[in-house]
Design an enzyme around this catalytic site. Structure first.
Site, PDB file in Angstrom:
ATOM      1  N   ASP A  46       1.055  -1.903   1.970  1.00 50.71           N
ATOM      2  CA  ASP A  46      -0.524  -1.605   2.313  1.00 50.71           C
ATOM      3  C   ASP A  46      -1.054  -2.511   3.364  1.00 50.71           C
ATOM      4  O   ASP A  46      -1.033  -3.678   3.164  1.00 50.71           O
ATOM      5  CB  ASP A  46      -1.343  -1.970   0.954  1.00 50.71           C
ATOM      6  CG  ASP A  46      -2.815  -1.797   1.192  1.00 50.71           C
ATOM      7  OD1 ASP A  46      -3.248  -0.771   0.785  1.00 50.71           O
ATOM      8  OD2 ASP A  46      -3.675  -2.509   1.563  1.00 50.71           O
ATOM      9  N   TYR A  51      -6.333  -4.825  10.181  1.00 48.34           N
ATOM     10  CA  TYR A  51      -5.411  -5.813   9.681  1.00 48.34           C
ATOM     11  C   TYR A  51      -4.730  -6.297  11.128  1.00 48.34           C
ATOM     12  O   TYR A  51      -4.046  -7.288  11.191  1.00 48.34           O
ATOM     13  CB  TYR A  51      -4.648  -5.796   8.899  1.00 48.34           C
ATOM     14  CG  TYR A  51      -5.211  -5.510   7.363  1.00 48.34           C
ATOM     15  CD1 TYR A  51      -6.542  -5.341   7.169  1.00 48.34           C
ATOM     16  CD2 TYR A  51      -4.036  -4.966   6.441  1.00 48.34           C
ATOM     17  CE1 TYR A  51      -7.120  -5.152   5.894  1.00 48.34           C
ATOM     18  CE2 TYR A  51      -4.869  -4.503   5.002  1.00 48.34           C
ATOM     19  CZ  TYR A  51      -6.192  -4.979   4.907  1.00 48.34           C
ATOM     20  OH  TYR A  51      -6.692  -4.475   3.608  1.00 48.34           O
ATOM     21  N   LYS A  76      -5.393   2.304   6.540  1.00 44.03           N
ATOM     22  CA  LYS A  76      -6.685   2.804   6.258  1.00 44.03           C
ATOM     23  C   LYS A  76      -7.637   2.766   7.487  1.00 44.03           C
ATOM     24  O   LYS A  76      -7.209   2.237   8.493  1.00 44.03           O
ATOM     25  CB  LYS A  76      -7.474   1.718   5.439  1.00 44.03           C
ATOM     26  CG  LYS A  76      -6.591   1.130   4.060  1.00 44.03           C
ATOM     27  CD  LYS A  76      -7.447   0.015   3.453  1.00 44.03           C
ATOM     28  CE  LYS A  76      -6.510  -0.411   2.509  1.00 44.03           C
ATOM     29  NZ  LYS A  76      -5.607  -1.648   2.982  1.00 44.03           N
ATOM     30  N   HIS A 116     -11.529   3.236   4.484  1.00 42.60           N
ATOM     31  CA  HIS A 116     -11.624   1.766   4.163  1.00 42.60           C
ATOM     32  C   HIS A 116     -13.051   1.359   3.432  1.00 42.60           C
ATOM     33  O   HIS A 116     -12.757   0.619   2.586  1.00 42.60           O
ATOM     34  CB  HIS A 116     -11.518   0.756   5.286  1.00 42.60           C
ATOM     35  CG  HIS A 116     -10.968  -0.209   5.200  1.00 42.60           C
ATOM     36  ND1 HIS A 116      -9.845  -0.978   5.890  1.00 42.60           N
ATOM     37  CD2 HIS A 116     -10.893  -1.311   4.127  1.00 42.60           C
ATOM     38  CE1 HIS A 116      -9.371  -2.117   5.466  1.00 42.60           C
ATOM     39  NE2 HIS A 116      -9.832  -2.558   4.172  1.00 42.60           N
ATOM     40  N   LEU A 198      -4.461 -10.797  -7.534  1.00 40.71           N
ATOM     41  CA  LEU A 198      -4.459 -12.196  -7.951  1.00 40.71           C
ATOM     42  C   LEU A 198      -5.508 -13.115  -7.891  1.00 40.71           C
ATOM     43  O   LEU A 198      -5.508 -14.277  -7.726  1.00 40.71           O
ATOM     44  CB  LEU A 198      -3.158 -12.872  -7.056  1.00 40.71           C
ATOM     45  CG  LEU A 198      -1.825 -11.937  -7.684  1.00 40.71           C
ATOM     46  CD1 LEU A 198      -0.744 -12.887  -6.694  1.00 40.71           C
ATOM     47  CD2 LEU A 198      -1.647 -12.311  -8.918  1.00 40.71           C
ATOM     48  N   SER A 240       1.567 -12.027  -0.235  1.00 40.94           N
ATOM     49  CA  SER A 240       2.100 -13.332  -0.207  1.00 40.94           C
ATOM     50  C   SER A 240       3.081 -13.315   1.025  1.00 40.94           C
ATOM     51  O   SER A 240       3.379 -12.446   1.551  1.00 40.94           O
ATOM     52  CB  SER A 240       2.822 -13.775  -1.304  1.00 40.94           C
ATOM     53  OG  SER A 240       3.323 -15.024  -0.987  1.00 40.94           O
ATOM     54  N   VAL A 241       2.898 -14.588   1.807  1.00 42.72           N
ATOM     55  CA  VAL A 241       3.642 -14.767   2.935  1.00 42.72           C
ATOM     56  C   VAL A 241       4.802 -15.822   2.682  1.00 42.72           C
ATOM     57  O   VAL A 241       5.610 -16.177   3.558  1.00 42.72           O
ATOM     58  CB  VAL A 241       2.984 -15.208   4.321  1.00 42.72           C
ATOM     59  CG1 VAL A 241       2.075 -14.224   4.932  1.00 42.72           C
ATOM     60  CG2 VAL A 241       2.141 -16.465   4.044  1.00 42.72           C
ATOM     61  N   ASN A 249       6.218 -12.309  -7.545  1.00 42.71           N
ATOM     62  CA  ASN A 249       5.517 -11.192  -7.854  1.00 42.71           C
ATOM     63  C   ASN A 249       6.146  -9.939  -8.351  1.00 42.71           C
ATOM     64  O   ASN A 249       5.455  -9.032  -9.050  1.00 42.71           O
ATOM     65  CB  ASN A 249       4.360 -11.079  -6.888  1.00 42.71           C
ATOM     66  CG  ASN A 249       3.516 -12.367  -6.601  1.00 42.71           C
ATOM     67  OD1 ASN A 249       3.482 -13.356  -7.330  1.00 42.71           O
ATOM     68  ND2 ASN A 249       2.792 -12.595  -5.465  1.00 42.71           N
TER      69      ASN A 249
HETATM   70  P1  NDP Z   1      -4.489 -11.532  -3.438  1.00 40.71           P
HETATM   71  O1  NDP Z   1      -4.998 -11.383  -4.940  1.00 40.71           O
HETATM   72  O2  NDP Z   1      -3.127 -10.671  -3.343  1.00 40.71           O
HETATM   73  O3  NDP Z   1      -3.482 -12.932  -3.247  1.00 40.71           O
HETATM   74  C1  NDP Z   1      -3.278 -13.521  -2.129  1.00 40.71           C
HETATM   75  C2  NDP Z   1      -3.244 -14.914  -2.015  1.00 40.71           C
HETATM   76  O4  NDP Z   1      -2.576 -15.436  -3.285  1.00 40.71           O
HETATM   77  C3  NDP Z   1      -2.519 -15.563  -1.009  1.00 40.71           C
HETATM   78  O5  NDP Z   1      -3.327 -16.803  -0.483  1.00 40.71           O
HETATM   79  C4  NDP Z   1      -1.237 -16.043  -1.270  1.00 40.71           C
HETATM   80  O6  NDP Z   1      -0.576 -17.117  -0.876  1.00 40.71           O
HETATM   81  C5  NDP Z   1      -1.465 -16.634  -2.985  1.00 40.71           C
HETATM   82  N1  NDP Z   1      -0.528 -16.049  -3.719  1.00 40.71           N
HETATM   83  C6  NDP Z   1       0.289 -14.860  -3.730  1.00 40.71           C
HETATM   84  N2  NDP Z   1       1.286 -14.987  -4.865  1.00 40.71           N
HETATM   85  C7  NDP Z   1       1.089 -15.988  -5.468  1.00 40.71           C
HETATM   86  C8  NDP Z   1       1.622 -16.678  -6.651  1.00 40.71           C
HETATM   87  N3  NDP Z   1       2.748 -16.037  -7.230  1.00 40.71           N
HETATM   88  N4  NDP Z   1       1.372 -17.640  -6.864  1.00 40.71           N
HETATM   89  C9  NDP Z   1       0.216 -18.473  -6.376  1.00 40.71           C
HETATM   90  N5  NDP Z   1      -0.302 -18.011  -5.182  1.00 40.71           N
HETATM   91  C10 NDP Z   1       0.013 -16.739  -4.813  1.00 40.71           C
HETATM   92  O7  NDP Z   1      -5.411 -11.330  -2.346  1.00 40.71           O
HETATM   93  P2  NDP Z   1      -5.430 -10.209  -1.262  1.00 40.71           P
HETATM   94  O8  NDP Z   1      -6.913 -10.361  -0.823  1.00 40.71           O
HETATM   95  O9  NDP Z   1      -4.438 -10.342   0.064  1.00 40.71           O
HETATM   96  O10 NDP Z   1      -5.194  -8.813  -1.628  1.00 40.71           O
HETATM   97  C11 NDP Z   1      -4.111  -8.116  -1.792  1.00 40.71           C
HETATM   98  C12 NDP Z   1      -4.108  -6.846  -0.796  1.00 40.71           C
HETATM   99  O11 NDP Z   1      -5.092  -6.008  -1.028  1.00 40.71           O
HETATM  100  C13 NDP Z   1      -4.302  -7.269   0.637  1.00 40.71           C
HETATM  101  O12 NDP Z   1      -3.129  -8.111   1.436  1.00 40.71           O
HETATM  102  C14 NDP Z   1      -4.637  -6.029   1.418  1.00 40.71           C
HETATM  103  O13 NDP Z   1      -3.595  -5.248   1.500  1.00 40.71           O
HETATM  104  C15 NDP Z   1      -5.356  -5.438   0.126  1.00 40.71           C
HETATM  105  N6  NDP Z   1      -7.135  -5.817   0.481  1.00 40.71           N
HETATM  106  C16 NDP Z   1      -7.751  -4.483   0.592  1.00 40.71           C
HETATM  107  C17 NDP Z   1      -9.142  -4.627   0.792  1.00 40.71           C
HETATM  108  C18 NDP Z   1     -10.203  -3.391   0.975  1.00 40.71           C
HETATM  109  O14 NDP Z   1     -11.010  -3.587   1.334  1.00 40.71           O
HETATM  110  N7  NDP Z   1      -9.257  -2.244   0.655  1.00 40.71           N
HETATM  111  C19 NDP Z   1      -9.862  -5.945   0.927  1.00 40.71           C
HETATM  112  C20 NDP Z   1      -9.012  -7.229   0.511  1.00 40.71           C
HETATM  113  C21 NDP Z   1      -7.584  -6.927   0.229  1.00 40.71           C
HETATM  114  P3  NDP Z   1       0.477 -17.080   0.202  1.00 40.71           P
HETATM  115  O15 NDP Z   1       0.447 -15.920   0.990  1.00 40.71           O
HETATM  116  O16 NDP Z   1       0.428 -18.226   1.011  1.00 40.71           O
HETATM  117  O17 NDP Z   1       2.070 -17.195  -0.520  1.00 40.71           O
END
Ligand code: NDP
Length: 284
Positions: A46, A51, A76, A116, A198, A240-241, A249
């Site tokens: 996604d 982005y 999007k 979006h 998450l 996650s990066v 996950n």
């Molecule tokens: P998430 O709920 O996916 O959380 C991501 C965060 O959680 C990052 O900081 C990551 O850290 C951390 N994380 C991931 N896995 C773990 C784990 N197993 N344990 C602990 N911490 C973890 O948030 P997002 O806001 O990124 O949402 C996911 C996706 O949804 C986005 O990337 C995007 O594609 C989409 N999105 C769409 C929107 C819209 O308006 N349509 C708005 C917001 C998001 P790290 O990366 O450092 O590992």
């Protein structure tokens, strides 16, 4: 290969129930993260024009060694404030924005194209949706949907077009489970996709009730939350990066939350969003 379940959408196509999100990841970072994700077994990615990592995402898709037809790519439309999206020029602007996204991704189709944000204060999206109808008819977007729409915008769209969005991507996690919107989606054949599944890795993952369930199953809280999404019939796209978390996950098969677990997770609802309320969100 992983054992990710999939969901059948209202156009007959299927989407993996667990995908990989790349918001707030740089272009090069997205290339690395998406490559790691595909190697780990994710098949759905996604991204979004805003982005600014469609190119990196596309490079990973091109070089991951997995046939294109086995991957599911979502991007999007960024409906910026400089255009009259509800007027006639909206359609051409959508098609140009779509072409730009495809070029950056290096693809000749996407699996899913989403509006979006609704920006309801600027009117409805009937005209923009006509361009989405064209993209769907031409097969350049195998499926079309929306993001951050509320029931009022979904109602308006249904009145203006026979093409029902395949899904609505909205903020959704145990603190903010979108119960009413999900009921509306179910009634109208629209799938629900969770962004920030998450809870952005914040307080949600330290929630005592969820920690207890994780301990009971010998899993992490993130895995419990993703399992909750899957068992709730929701599509989740965690970001996650971190390679170990990318794998963690995805590893959500092999255990089942029972009714007691599901009730305890439901009890963690706070009603608080992490992101803006789409009904009032604008960026002009
Ligand atoms: P998430 O709920 O996916 O959380 C991501 C965060 O959680 C990052 O900081 C990551 O850290 C951390 N994380 C991931 N896995 C773990 C784990 N197993 N344990 C602990 N911490 C973890 O948030 P997002 O806001 O990124 O949402 C996911 C996706 O949804 C986005 O990337 C995007 O594609 C989409 N999105 C769409 C929107 C819209 O308006 N349509 C708005 C917001 C998001 P790290 O990366 O450092 O590992």
């Amino acid at each position: 290969m992983s054992t990710i379940p999939s969901i059948t959408l209202n156009n007959g196509s299927r989407i993996p129930q667990l995908g990989f999100g790349v918001w707030q990841v740089s272009d090069d970072g997205a290339e690395a993260a998406v490559r790691t994700a595909i190697e780990a077994g994710y098949r759905s990615i996604d991204t979004a024009a805003i982005y600014e990592n469609e190119a990196g995402t596309g490079r990973a898709v091109a070089t991951a060694g997995v046939p294109r037809e086995e991957l599911y790519v979502t991007t999007k439309l960024w409906n910026s404030g400089t255009l009259d999206w509800s007027g006639a020029q909206g359609q051409d602007a959508v098609l140009r924005a779509f072409d730009d996204s495809l070029a950056k991704l290096g693809l000749d189709y996407v699996d899913l194209y989403l509006i979006h944000w609704p920006r309801p204060m600027h009117g409805t999206f009937g005209n923009v949706w006509k361009a989405f109808e064209k993209l769907a008819a031409d097969g350049r977007a195998k499926a079309v949907g929306v993001s951050n729409f509320g029931t009022a915008q979904l109602d308006a769209l249904r009145q203006e077009s026979d093409l029902v969005p395949v899904l609505n991507q909205v903020e959704l996690h145990p603190h903010f489970p979108q119960t009413e919107l999900r009921a509306y989606h179910a009634e109208h054949g629209i799938a629900t996709e969770a962004w920030s599944p998450l809870g952005q890795g914040k307080e949600l993952l330290a929630e005592p009730a969820l920690v207890k369930i994780a301990e009971k199953h010998g899993r992490t809280v993130a895995q419990v939350v993703l399992r909750w999404h899957l068992q709730s019939g929701v599509i989740a796209i965690p970001k996650s990066v971190t390679p170990s978390r990318i794998k963690e996950n995805l590893d959500v098969a092999g255990f089942e939350l029972d009714a007691e677990d599901m009730a305890a997770i439901a009890g963690s609802e706070t009603g608080e969003r992490l992101g803006p309320d789409p009904q009032g969100f604008d960026w002009n």
